[in-house]
Design a protein around this motif. Structure first.
Motif, PDB file in Angstrom:
ATOM      1  N   ARG A  72     -18.300  37.714  53.911  1.00 29.62           N
ATOM      2  CA  ARG A  72     -19.115  38.883  54.295  1.00 29.62           C
ATOM      3  C   ARG A  72     -20.551  38.796  53.783  1.00 29.62           C
ATOM      4  N   MET A  73     -20.871  37.755  53.035  1.00 34.13           N
ATOM      5  CA  MET A  73     -22.210  37.619  52.466  1.00 34.13           C
ATOM      6  C   MET A  73     -23.143  36.931  53.459  1.00 34.13           C
ATOM      7  N   ARG A  74     -24.429  37.272  53.402  1.00 30.97           N
ATOM      8  CA  ARG A  74     -25.434  36.661  54.271  1.00 30.97           C
ATOM      9  C   ARG A  74     -25.789  35.268  53.756  1.00 30.97           C
ATOM     10  N   ARG A  75     -25.764  34.290  54.637  1.00 36.70           N
ATOM     11  CA  ARG A  75     -26.139  32.936  54.253  1.00 36.70           C
ATOM     12  C   ARG A  75     -27.639  32.859  53.969  1.00 36.70           C
ATOM     13  N   GLY A  76     -27.985  32.100  52.948  1.00 33.34           N
ATOM     14  CA  GLY A  76     -29.385  31.850  52.627  1.00 33.34           C
ATOM     15  C   GLY A  76     -30.113  33.004  51.979  1.00 33.34           C
ATOM     16  N   ASP A  77     -29.403  34.052  51.593  1.00 32.56           N
ATOM     17  CA  ASP A  77     -30.050  35.231  51.013  1.00 32.56           C
ATOM     18  C   ASP A  77     -29.578  35.437  49.569  1.00 32.56           C
ATOM     19  N   PRO A  78     -30.388  35.028  48.589  1.00 32.98           N
ATOM     20  CA  PRO A  78     -29.978  35.203  47.188  1.00 32.98           C
ATOM     21  C   PRO A  78     -29.928  36.653  46.746  1.00 32.98           C
ATOM     22  N   HIS A  79     -30.462  37.552  47.583  1.00 32.97           N
ATOM     23  CA  HIS A  79     -30.472  38.982  47.239  1.00 32.97           C
ATOM     24  C   HIS A  79     -29.381  39.757  47.970  1.00 32.97           C
ATOM     25  N   ASP A  80     -28.488  39.066  48.639  1.00 30.98           N
ATOM     26  CA  ASP A  80     -27.396  39.749  49.325  1.00 30.98           C
ATOM     27  C   ASP A  80     -26.662  40.650  48.329  1.00 30.98           C
ATOM     28  N   PRO A  81     -26.400  41.913  48.679  1.00 28.27           N
ATOM     29  CA  PRO A  81     -25.812  42.851  47.707  1.00 28.27           C
ATOM     30  C   PRO A  81     -24.388  42.498  47.272  1.00 28.27           C
ATOM     31  N   LEU A  82     -23.643  41.792  48.101  1.00 27.43           N
ATOM     32  CA  LEU A  82     -22.307  41.360  47.677  1.00 27.43           C
ATOM     33  C   LEU A  82     -22.404  40.158  46.747  1.00 27.43           C
ATOM     34  N   LEU A  83     -23.298  39.238  47.086  1.00 24.26           N
ATOM     35  CA  LEU A  83     -23.516  38.077  46.224  1.00 24.26           C
ATOM     36  C   LEU A  83     -23.986  38.508  44.846  1.00 24.26           C
ATOM     37  N   ARG A  84     -24.875  39.467  44.800  1.00 24.69           N
ATOM     38  CA  ARG A  84     -25.432  39.903  43.517  1.00 24.69           C
ATOM     39  C   ARG A  84     -24.334  40.409  42.571  1.00 24.69           C
ATOM     40  N   GLN A  85     -23.267  40.950  43.121  1.00 23.58           N
ATOM     41  CA  GLN A  85     -22.187  41.472  42.284  1.00 23.58           C
ATOM     42  C   GLN A  85     -21.381  40.371  41.602  1.00 23.58           C
ATOM     43  N   VAL A  86     -21.413  39.149  42.142  1.00 24.22           N
ATOM     44  CA  VAL A  86     -20.535  38.088  41.646  1.00 24.22           C
ATOM     45  C   VAL A  86     -21.267  36.854  41.124  1.00 24.22           C
ATOM     46  N   LEU A  87     -22.552  36.723  41.394  1.00 27.19           N
ATOM     47  CA  LEU A  87     -23.292  35.515  41.020  1.00 27.19           C
ATOM     48  C   LEU A  87     -23.690  35.564  39.546  1.00 27.19           C
TER      49      LEU A  87
END
Length: 345
Positions: free
Chosen positions: A70-85
């Motif tokens: 569900r995360m956007r590719r190439g976007d380090p600021h994706d709100p789902l990615l930010r929760q787990v990175l």
């Protein structure tokens, strides 16, 4: 550190969020644990893997592939990615941030059994989770001291049985749904034999991050007891809700299970009235009540997620102006020693 109960094998490709053939156990087994692989799958610069190394040593990366999809590719600021990175910011000490921000250890009655509020107790059933949220308030909890089997739980169950003021047991963790349905069914069966208990509450992220977890076996033990079930899920951003999640939540509501949502106010994730308004409306449409919006628990490693309370109050005021009252979550903070959550507005 969370108990590592899962194999270290990795899948090469990202499973689609609605993959019907994948059991929840397989999805757990194939979760991404390597920051380099995460960056490759999401088409991010490998520099993020280098920066994340120290933080991942302190609190490992763990992301199931349906959530990753569900995360956007190439976007380090994706709100789902930010929760787990994992980020280097987690390794920087911040004043006022501690290993036990909500006073869990002071509230312990027995290993794994906590009581902070009147009439209910909480069982820390496991240290395993289906996703490692970087802001987790129990990321430093001593899970190795908690019971591992039904026999291990007998002292805690005996204490619940001896106190007729307790009407509700909360199954938490970690995430209780990482345990087998067989063990959970046995535990609930043992609890329902305590006459003064009325409800069983489940705090879980599994229906959101691995929708396959809600299966017939789970619904059988959850709804087959005389205890009234309540399920509290954890969604922070509307992008977490895809078609598979919607179908899973519908299974729970069709079974007559009341659903509540707890979110955490997180900088760079959902500290925006448009995001939280959309989240509340989507939850209501899915028959999930927006229950709490938590001010961040000040856990070591989570300081970069903190949103000022004044900002939180402003967001809630704006939500009250545009949404019906039942769709506005209560903005709360847990303060150790207080007998209830403290409302911030």
């Amino acid at each position: 550190m969370l108990v590592r109960m899962i194999s270290n094998s990795l899948a090469v490709t990202c499973l689609p969020s609605d993959a019907p053939a994948a059991t929840w156990q397989r999805v757990m087994k194939e979760a991404v644990r390597d920051v380099g692989e995460l960056c490759e799958l999401l088409e991010l610069s490998p520099v993020f893997a280098v920066q994340a190394a120290r933080a991942a040593e302190q609190f490992p990366l763990f992301v199931p592939r349906p959530f990753l999809a569900r995360m956007r590719r190439g976007d380090p600021h994706d709100p789902l990615l930010r929760q787990v990175l994992p980020l280097e910011a987690e390794t920087i000490a911040a004043p006022g941030f501690t290993a036990d921000p909500v006073g869990d250890l002071c509230a312990s009655l027995q290993p794994g059994l906590l009581q902070k509020y009147q009439s209910r107790v909480l069982m820390v059933t496991t240290g395993a989770c289906a996703v490692h949220c970087r802001y987790c308030f129990r990321r430093h909890f001593p899970y190795s001291q908690t019971p591992r089997s039904l026999n291990d739980w007998l002292p805690a169950i005996a204490q619940i049985e001896a106190d007729d003021s307790i009407h509700e047991v909360i199954l938490s963790g970690g995430d209780p749904l990482t345990l087998s349905d067989r063990l959970l069914a046995q535990l609930v069966q043992r609890l329902e034999g305590i006459g003064h208990l009325r409800r069983i509450r489940l705090h879980t992220r599994l229906p959101i991050v691995i929708p396959q977890r809600v299966n017939a076996e789970m619904l059988d033990w959850l709804t087959g007891s005389r205890l009234t079930p309540v399920v509290v899920v954890h969604v922070n951003h509307p992008a977490e809700i895809d078609a598979a999640v919607q179908a899973t939540l519908a299974k729970l509501t069709a079974a007559g299970v009341p659903l509540l949502n707890q979110a955490v106010l997180l900088r760079g994730v959902n500290d925006d009235v448009e995001v939280l308004a959309e989240l509340s409306e989507r939850l209501i449409d899915l028959r999930v009540l927006p229950y709490y919006l938590h001010q961040l628990d000040r856990v070591e490693g989570g300081g970069h997620f903190e949103v000022p309370m004044e900002r939180g109050r402003k967001i809630i005021n704006e939500l009250q102006e545009r949404l019906p009252g039942y769709a506005v979550p209560r903005y709360v903070q847990e303060i150790p020693g207080r007998k209830h959550k403290v409302e911030l507005i």
